[in-house]
Design a protein around this motif. Structure first.
Motif, mmCIF file in Angstrom:
data_model
loop_
_atom_site.group_PDB
_atom_site.id
_atom_site.type_symbol
_atom_site.label_atom_id
_atom_site.label_comp_id
_atom_site.label_asym_id
_atom_site.label_seq_id
_atom_site.Cartn_x
_atom_site.Cartn_y
_atom_site.Cartn_z
ATOM 1 N N ARG A 286 -53.431 -35.065 -17.520
ATOM 2 C CA ARG A 286 -52.244 -34.355 -17.063
ATOM 3 C C ARG A 286 -51.291 -34.088 -18.212
ATOM 4 O O ARG A 286 -51.197 -34.880 -19.155
ATOM 5 C CB ARG A 286 -51.530 -35.171 -15.973
ATOM 6 N N SER A 287 -50.562 -32.988 -18.097
ATOM 7 C CA SER A 287 -49.573 -32.613 -19.102
ATOM 8 C C SER A 287 -48.289 -33.404 -18.892
ATOM 9 O O SER A 287 -48.069 -34.004 -17.829
ATOM 10 C CB SER A 287 -49.278 -31.114 -19.015
ATOM 11 N N VAL A 288 -47.432 -33.385 -19.905
ATOM 12 C CA VAL A 288 -46.148 -34.072 -19.795
ATOM 13 C C VAL A 288 -45.339 -33.490 -18.642
ATOM 14 O O VAL A 288 -44.690 -34.227 -17.888
ATOM 15 C CB VAL A 288 -45.379 -33.973 -21.128
ATOM 16 N N ASP A 289 -45.396 -32.183 -18.479
ATOM 17 C CA ASP A 289 -44.651 -31.552 -17.383
ATOM 18 C C ASP A 289 -45.164 -32.029 -16.026
ATOM 19 O O ASP A 289 -44.363 -32.282 -15.107
ATOM 20 C CB ASP A 289 -44.756 -30.028 -17.476
ATOM 21 N N ASP A 290 -46.485 -32.146 -15.879
ATOM 22 C CA ASP A 290 -47.038 -32.641 -14.620
ATOM 23 C C ASP A 290 -46.619 -34.078 -14.364
ATOM 24 O O ASP A 290 -46.282 -34.457 -13.229
ATOM 25 C CB ASP A 290 -48.568 -32.548 -14.635
ATOM 26 N N ILE A 291 -46.661 -34.898 -15.421
ATOM 27 C CA ILE A 291 -46.268 -36.305 -15.272
ATOM 28 C C ILE A 291 -44.795 -36.402 -14.889
ATOM 29 O O ILE A 291 -44.410 -37.206 -14.027
ATOM 30 C CB ILE A 291 -46.540 -37.069 -16.581
ATOM 31 N N ALA A 292 -43.967 -35.560 -15.528
ATOM 32 C CA ALA A 292 -42.537 -35.570 -15.211
ATOM 33 C C ALA A 292 -42.309 -35.179 -13.748
ATOM 34 O O ALA A 292 -41.496 -35.799 -13.045
ATOM 35 C CB ALA A 292 -41.797 -34.615 -16.139
ATOM 36 N N ARG A 293 -43.057 -34.175 -13.303
ATOM 37 C CA ARG A 293 -42.894 -33.727 -11.918
ATOM 38 C C ARG A 293 -43.294 -34.815 -10.943
ATOM 39 O O ARG A 293 -42.612 -35.063 -9.941
ATOM 40 C CB ARG A 293 -43.734 -32.463 -11.679
ATOM 41 N N LEU A 294 -44.398 -35.506 -11.214
ATOM 42 C CA LEU A 294 -44.894 -36.524 -10.299
ATOM 43 C C LEU A 294 -44.067 -37.802 -10.348
ATOM 44 O O LEU A 294 -43.970 -38.527 -9.345
ATOM 45 C CB LEU A 294 -46.365 -36.845 -10.615
ATOM 46 N N SER A 295 -43.489 -38.105 -11.495
ATOM 47 C CA SER A 295 -42.718 -39.343 -11.636
ATOM 48 C C SER A 295 -41.247 -39.170 -11.301
ATOM 49 O O SER A 295 -40.512 -40.159 -11.136
ATOM 50 C CB SER A 295 -42.837 -39.873 -13.066
ATOM 51 N N GLY A 296 -40.784 -37.916 -11.222
ATOM 52 C CA GLY A 296 -39.373 -37.675 -10.976
ATOM 53 C C GLY A 296 -38.503 -37.944 -12.188
ATOM 54 O O GLY A 296 -37.306 -38.213 -12.056
ATOM 55 N N SER B 9 -37.477 -36.754 -16.402
ATOM 56 C CA SER B 9 -37.415 -35.568 -17.241
ATOM 57 C C SER B 9 -38.561 -35.583 -18.241
ATOM 58 O O SER B 9 -39.051 -36.660 -18.620
ATOM 59 C CB SER B 9 -36.088 -35.525 -17.999
ATOM 60 N N PRO B 10 -39.015 -34.408 -18.688
ATOM 61 C CA PRO B 10 -40.088 -34.371 -19.688
ATOM 62 C C PRO B 10 -39.734 -35.160 -20.947
ATOM 63 O O PRO B 10 -40.589 -35.855 -21.505
ATOM 64 C CB PRO B 10 -40.241 -32.874 -19.988
ATOM 65 N N GLY B 11 -38.460 -35.070 -21.385
ATOM 66 C CA GLY B 11 -38.062 -35.809 -22.574
ATOM 67 C C GLY B 11 -38.171 -37.306 -22.374
ATOM 68 O O GLY B 11 -38.596 -38.045 -23.284
ATOM 69 N N HIS B 12 -37.775 -37.767 -21.191
ATOM 70 C CA HIS B 12 -37.859 -39.194 -20.892
ATOM 71 C C HIS B 12 -39.317 -39.653 -20.841
ATOM 72 O O HIS B 12 -39.678 -40.724 -21.348
ATOM 73 C CB HIS B 12 -37.153 -39.468 -19.567
ATOM 74 N N VAL B 13 -40.160 -38.825 -20.221
ATOM 75 C CA VAL B 13 -41.592 -39.140 -20.161
ATOM 76 C C VAL B 13 -42.177 -39.240 -21.568
ATOM 77 O O VAL B 13 -42.940 -40.167 -21.888
ATOM 78 C CB VAL B 13 -42.334 -38.075 -19.336
ATOM 79 N N MET B 14 -41.820 -38.297 -22.428
ATOM 80 C CA MET B 14 -42.338 -38.297 -23.804
ATOM 81 C C MET B 14 -41.873 -39.530 -24.567
ATOM 82 O O MET B 14 -42.554 -40.004 -25.483
ATOM 83 C CB MET B 14 -41.901 -37.025 -24.527
ATOM 84 N N ALA B 15 -40.723 -40.073 -24.195
ATOM 85 C CA ALA B 15 -40.235 -41.281 -24.854
ATOM 86 C C ALA B 15 -40.980 -42.527 -24.381
ATOM 87 O O ALA B 15 -41.129 -43.500 -25.138
ATOM 88 C CB ALA B 15 -38.733 -41.445 -24.597
ATOM 89 N N VAL B 16 -41.475 -42.503 -23.138
ATOM 90 C CA VAL B 16 -42.155 -43.669 -22.565
ATOM 91 C C VAL B 16 -43.637 -43.718 -22.927
ATOM 92 O O VAL B 16 -44.204 -44.793 -23.163
ATOM 93 C CB VAL B 16 -41.981 -43.672 -21.025
ATOM 94 N N LEU B 17 -44.282 -42.555 -22.991
ATOM 95 C CA LEU B 17 -45.732 -42.506 -23.175
ATOM 96 C C LEU B 17 -46.233 -43.211 -24.443
ATOM 97 O O LEU B 17 -47.244 -43.918 -24.387
ATOM 98 C CB LEU B 17 -46.217 -41.049 -23.148
ATOM 99 N N PRO B 18 -45.595 -43.048 -25.613
ATOM 100 C CA PRO B 18 -46.113 -43.735 -26.801
ATOM 101 C C PRO B 18 -46.181 -45.254 -26.641
ATOM 102 O O PRO B 18 -47.109 -45.902 -27.140
ATOM 103 C CB PRO B 18 -45.121 -43.329 -27.895
ATOM 104 N N GLY B 19 -45.203 -45.830 -25.935
ATOM 105 C CA GLY B 19 -45.242 -47.267 -25.710
ATOM 106 C C GLY B 19 -46.405 -47.674 -24.829
ATOM 107 O O GLY B 19 -47.064 -48.693 -25.084
ATOM 108 N N LEU B 20 -46.692 -46.876 -23.808
ATOM 109 C CA LEU B 20 -47.838 -47.154 -22.945
ATOM 110 C C LEU B 20 -49.145 -47.003 -23.703
ATOM 111 O O LEU B 20 -50.098 -47.764 -23.493
ATOM 112 C CB LEU B 20 -47.812 -46.223 -21.729
ATOM 113 N N GLU B 21 -49.169 -46.020 -24.598
ATOM 114 C CA GLU B 21 -50.370 -45.822 -25.410
ATOM 115 C C GLU B 21 -50.588 -47.016 -26.336
ATOM 116 O O GLU B 21 -51.714 -47.504 -26.498
ATOM 117 C CB GLU B 21 -50.249 -44.530 -26.227
#
Length: 422
Positions: free
Chosen positions: A378-388, A390-402
């Protein structure tokens, strides 16, 4: 037959079998040679496997079709003058040479192309790296209908096997287990047969999971014929594999050898119901020989259909498992190292992932993980939409999960959730 026979194959046909024209000359010649050697031999031919490991598939073809003698083969294996090795080579040539038929081999490839089969060989990104544990008995290549990379891409896979003459009890336990394992991110591997195998496949499909079937005959003709619709459905989302050439009929030996592939490709093998003469006990034997965890489901002590499972507890030290959670725990015990996956050529050390997270993710991490899928990138936009978020917030969280091994970024910047075995 001579060595030019295989290299004179119709280019369009072979490109269709390989799925593209991406192969260079060397890679193409290697794949062609492996296809021919697989046509000449029976599954699990360790003499042939040792020859390919020692001198390569192309040189092995030259030895067989150019009139070399057994002593030449023994010499290629580094055992020149060894009487035992020469005798093994003599017997090997007697097995291979009667099958030297350019016409039959070409027809087999045409039939493979007709049904849309692909040839996957070691070194391909789609090669199921777990098979390398078979050593000289590993298949030279695999014919596949469906997604060629279905098995190589599976971070967690478990083999569910059992009797063809399954009882209602066995089918119920199998359906519940298969569905529960799919929910935990496992691909389900089995043999496409009636009974337990078919139930495991159907439950996985019903749960929108990936399931893989290994056949004992050529994949141009699905066997058993009563499962043609089921196997076609498996190929739509997963894959159907066979190591034997198209046109090859299933036989008892090929079923027994097929079982080693089922055992090798699973992180664990579970026998859900089996009588004392069930072929699934052979799969269990292969699993323990490979060091794979082995589980079995207990049944009524008065039921002949469960006598084989009870025998595994006594003679093979099988672990008693009763549900998907226990089977998933069993699969987490596999001793495959991260480095071994990298050496197999199907990923990097970082692709294997830890057995458990270094730390539990925070609330934002949980929301992002819930929006990720183990099967669909899934794209960052899709993840942002599903998680509620913002795309910027999602992009900040993903590297830590990775970094914690919980998420993975694929080519193109898409993200998937990684399976974490607990």
């Amino acid at each position: 037959m001579n060595t030019t026979g295989i290299r004179a194959l119709d280019a369009t046909t072979f490109d269709a079998i390989r799925g593209s024209t991406r192969d260079g000359d060397e890679r193409r010649a290697e794949a062609e040679a492996r296809a021919l050697l697989g046509f000449l031999s029976e599954p699990g031919d360790v003499v042939l496997g040792r020859a390919v490991a020692a001198v390569g598939a192309r040189a092995t073809v030259d030895l067989i079709v150019d009139g070399a003698g057994p002593s030449d083969l023994a010499s290629a294996l580094g055992r020149d003058g060894d009487a035992t090795s020469i005798q093994q080579a003599v017997q090997a040539f007697k097995r291979w040479q009667p099958r030297l038929d350019d016409g039959e081999f070409a027809r087999s490839l045409v039939q493979a192309a007709r049904v849309g089969a692909r040839l996957v060989v070691p070194g391909d990104a789609e090669w199921p790296w777990r098979l390398d544990d078979l050593g000289a008995a590993a298949p030279l290549g695999l014919w596949v209908r469906g997604r060629p990379g279905a098995l190589a891409e599976a971070e967690a896979a478990i083999s569910l096997v059992g009797a063809r003459a399954a009882t209602g009890y066995g089918q119920h336990v199998t359906a519940e287990a298969s569905a529960g394992l799919v929910d935990r991110g496992f691909a389900i591997i089995s043999g496409g047969a009636y009974g337990i195998d078919g139930t495991a496949h159907r439950a996985a499909l019903a749960s929108d999971g990936t399931t893989i079937a290994f056949l004992a005959g050529g994949i141009d003709r699905y066997y058993p014929s009563g499962h043609e619709t089921l196997l076609s459905r498996i190929a739509e989302t997963g894959a159907v594999y066979s190591e034997v050439a198209c046109g090859t009929s299933p036989s008892k030996w090929r079923f027994l050898q097929r079982n080693r592939l089922i055992a090798a490709t699973g992180d664990a093998t579970v026998v859900l119901e089996a009588g004392l003469r069930s072929g699934s006990l052979n799969t269990a034997s292969h699993a323990t020989d490979l060091g794979r965890p082995l589980g079995a489901v207990p049944g009524p002590v008065t039921s002949p259909a469960s006598a084989g499972c009870h025998r595994l507890f006594r003679e093979r030290d099988a672990t008693c498992v009763v549900d998907a959670a226990q089977m998933a725990e069993l699969a987490s015990r596999i001793g495959t190292s991260i480095d071994a996956r990298a050496v197999a050529g199907t990923g990097t050390a970082g692709d294997a992932g830890p057995t458990r997270p270094a730390a539990e993710p925070g609330p934002d991490g949980v929301r992002v993980l819930d929006a990720l899928s183990t099967r669909s990138a899934r794209s960052v936009d899709d993840i942002a939409r599903l998680s509620g978020m913002s795309p910027g917030h999602v992009m900040a969280v993903l590297p830590g999960l990775e970094a914690e091994g919980l998420a993975r970024r694929d080519v193109g910047g898409l993200w998937t959730r990684r399976v974490v075995r607990r």
